[in-house]
Design a protein around this motif. Structure first.
Motif, short mmCIF file in Angstrom:
data_model
loop_
_atom_site.label_atom_id
_atom_site.label_comp_id
_atom_site.label_asym_id
_atom_site.label_seq_id
_atom_site.Cartn_x
_atom_site.Cartn_y
_atom_site.Cartn_z
N LEU A 71 -7.19 8.08 1.86
CA LEU A 71 -7.71 8.01 0.66
C LEU A 71 -7.27 6.84 -0.23
O LEU A 71 -6.02 6.77 -0.27
N TYR A 72 -7.99 6.07 -0.47
CA TYR A 72 -7.77 4.85 -1.48
C TYR A 72 -7.16 5.38 -2.70
O TYR A 72 -7.41 6.23 -3.42
N SER A 94 -10.43 6.12 -4.26
CA SER A 94 -11.55 6.58 -3.54
C SER A 94 -12.33 7.42 -4.57
O SER A 94 -11.71 8.10 -5.48
N LYS A 184 -17.18 10.17 0.85
CA LYS A 184 -16.17 9.43 1.73
C LYS A 184 -15.98 7.96 1.19
O LYS A 184 -15.18 7.48 1.87
N HIS A 185 -16.75 7.96 -0.13
CA HIS A 185 -16.35 6.24 -0.57
C HIS A 185 -14.95 6.14 -0.81
O HIS A 185 -14.09 6.96 -1.40
N GLY A 186 -14.39 5.06 -0.27
CA GLY A 186 -12.93 4.69 -0.45
C GLY A 186 -12.09 5.64 0.72
O GLY A 186 -10.82 5.86 0.48
N VAL A 187 -12.57 6.30 1.57
CA VAL A 187 -11.80 6.68 2.53
C VAL A 187 -11.80 6.00 4.06
O VAL A 187 -12.85 5.63 4.40
N ASP A 221 -21.55 6.10 -1.51
CA ASP A 221 -21.59 6.60 -0.12
C ASP A 221 -22.89 6.78 0.23
O ASP A 221 -23.53 7.46 0.08
#
Length: 457
Positions: A71-72, A94, A184-187, A221
């Motif tokens: 994870l960001y 994330s 899941k954005h930034g994963v 996402d």
């Protein structure tokens, strides 16, 4: 969490306790890649002031949590367990990281993952129930941190079982939500159509509390689904009288299921029946093809994501990860299309089984085995000598079908084998019906004491 709300303990005192536990255990279990002690104390002090002013942000305000190292996290390395991303510091958080920060949670560090979550290499993380044994993967660090109380909860990812497998092997709770429920954005991805992000906790209620924060539509996402988000804690204590629970015995109780696992799960089924649920024997068409179809999609999708890096700096991958990435490039497009066809057939079959039998959930062993000694580990997907099942296929056999179907799947402790190694119970629900899955888990948890057991470390 209750003590925080009653102001019987402060966020700083709670963080002190968790970091002390981390210091006591980390040199033996190796759950973390980095501990962000300074920023954690800054956040805890701010939370303490806010709570004192009556400005509570909710149940996670002041709670120390950990994030899988996929994870960001702005300002904190995110290396995915690989030399390929050594020193990489993301330029943004994330969506899950952002939502946890906004809830007032205290993020205390990043936890160990197998390289890019593929599950091929064997990191230094160890199982706290027996330090000579494997903790599962790929969210090993998150599950171990929760098990030894060096985090009060953690985030993992699950593409073929990577939340549920380590949660089961370490005796904690893990939830793979419905596909599209959690952003899941930034994963860092494996397979965009199989990846899920979810909580790992000590109790079912804690998992519900985390879901209340991390679930919800995210326009960043493309796989996120814009559906209503319930209060996942609502109705947890309603009981399960009248619910219909499916039991499939050909696949989930096949010959490779250890006797101890079989006994523990049969006992758990009896407990659920004693709480008023009706057990319904079912057969599921296409189930035997689901793990193979899922692995085909995972291997091709992951190889596609890594294609450029694999050509530019192959030496920076662990050899076992690199081998699987190379194998993925040899899978034919026709095989990939067949896997997609199996997914469609299997999703339809699951819906028909649930509808025909009026099921509220399906109950299975989480995995067919307990953990194994690290020096006996084989994580090979392909059995070159065809002399029996290797470890990884045994693990994905029970879990991957529900990545393929996208259904919510919960694991929680349901016993131990003769070596006092944890066994997990898996509860699978209809899409977006996490509340029922959690209610069943909460009812079982309330009727038993397995979740109160602690590892000997």
């Amino acid at each position: 969490m209750t003590l925080l709300r009653k102001k019987e303990v402060s966020p700083v005192e709670l963080l002190d306790s968790v970091l002390q536990r981390l210091e006591e255990t980390e040199d033996r279990v190796h759950a973390y890649t980095v501990v962000t002690k300074e920023s954690a104390y800054t956040a805890a002090e701010q939370a303490e002031r806010e709570i004192a002013r009556g400005e509570s942000k909710g149940p996670l305000h002041g709670i120390p949590l950990a994030l899988k190292d996929l994870l960001y996290t702005t300002g904190v390395p995110t290396e995915a367990g690989s030399r390929v991303l050594a020193g990489f510091i993301p330029p943004y958080d994330s969506t899950v990281t952002t939502r946890l920060k906004e809830s007032g949670a205290i993020l205390i560090g990043k936890t160990v993952t197998q390289e890019f979550a593929y599950g091929m290499n064997i990191p230094s993380t160890r199982n706290p129930w027996d330090l000579e044994r494997w903790p599962g993967g790929s969210s090993a660090g998150s599950a171990v941190a929760v098990a030894v109380d060096s985090a009060m909860g953690a985030i993992g990812t699950d593409t073929g079982g990577s939340i549920r497998v380590p949660s089961s092997l370490n005796g904690v709770v893990g939830l793979k939500p419905t596909f599209g429920r959690v952003s899941k954005h930034g994963v860092i991805p494996m397979s965009t159509t199989m990846d899920h992000c979810g909580p790992i906790t000590k109790t079912v209620e804690d998992a519900a509390l985390l879901m209340n924060v991390i679930a919800g539509y995210d326009p960043h996402d493309t796989t996120s689904l814009n559906v209503p988000v319930p209060d996942f804690t609502d109705g947890l204590d309603r009981g399960i009288a009248g619910l219909r629970l499916g039991v499939e015995r050909n696949h989930f109780f096949y010959s490779e299921v250890l006797p101890a696992v079989r006994r523990a799960v049969e006992s758990a089924l009896s407990v659920l029946e004693s709480q008023g649920a009706t057990l319904v024997d079912v057969e599921i068409p296409y189930l035997e093809y689901a793990p193979h179809a899922g692995l085909t999609l995972i291997m091709v999708d992951t190889s596609s994501y890594h294609q450029a890096w694999l050509r530019e700096r192959p030496e920076e991958y662990d050899p076992r990860t690199r081998f699987m990435l190379e194998v993925g490039e040899f899978i034919l497009a026709t095989d990939y299309l067949r896997a997609l066809q199996v997914r469609k057939l299997f999703k339809g079959a699951m819906k028909e089984v649930f509808d025909t039998h009026r099921l509220d959930a399906l109950v299975t062993p989480t995995i067919p085995i307990t953990t194994v000694p690290v020096n006996e580990m084989s994580v090979t997907i392909i059995d070159m000598e065809d002399d029996g099942e290797t470890i990884l296929p045994a693990l994905v056999h029970h879990c991957t079908p529900f990545n393929l179907s996208g259904q919510p799947a919960l694991t929680l402790p349901c016993g131990f084998d003769d070596n006092r190694l944890p066994i997990g119970l898996q509860i699978v629900g209809r899409p977006f019906d996490e509340p029922t899955v959690l209610r069943i888990g909460y009812t079982y948890e309330s009727a038993t004491s397995w979740h109160r057991e602690a590892p000997p470390i």
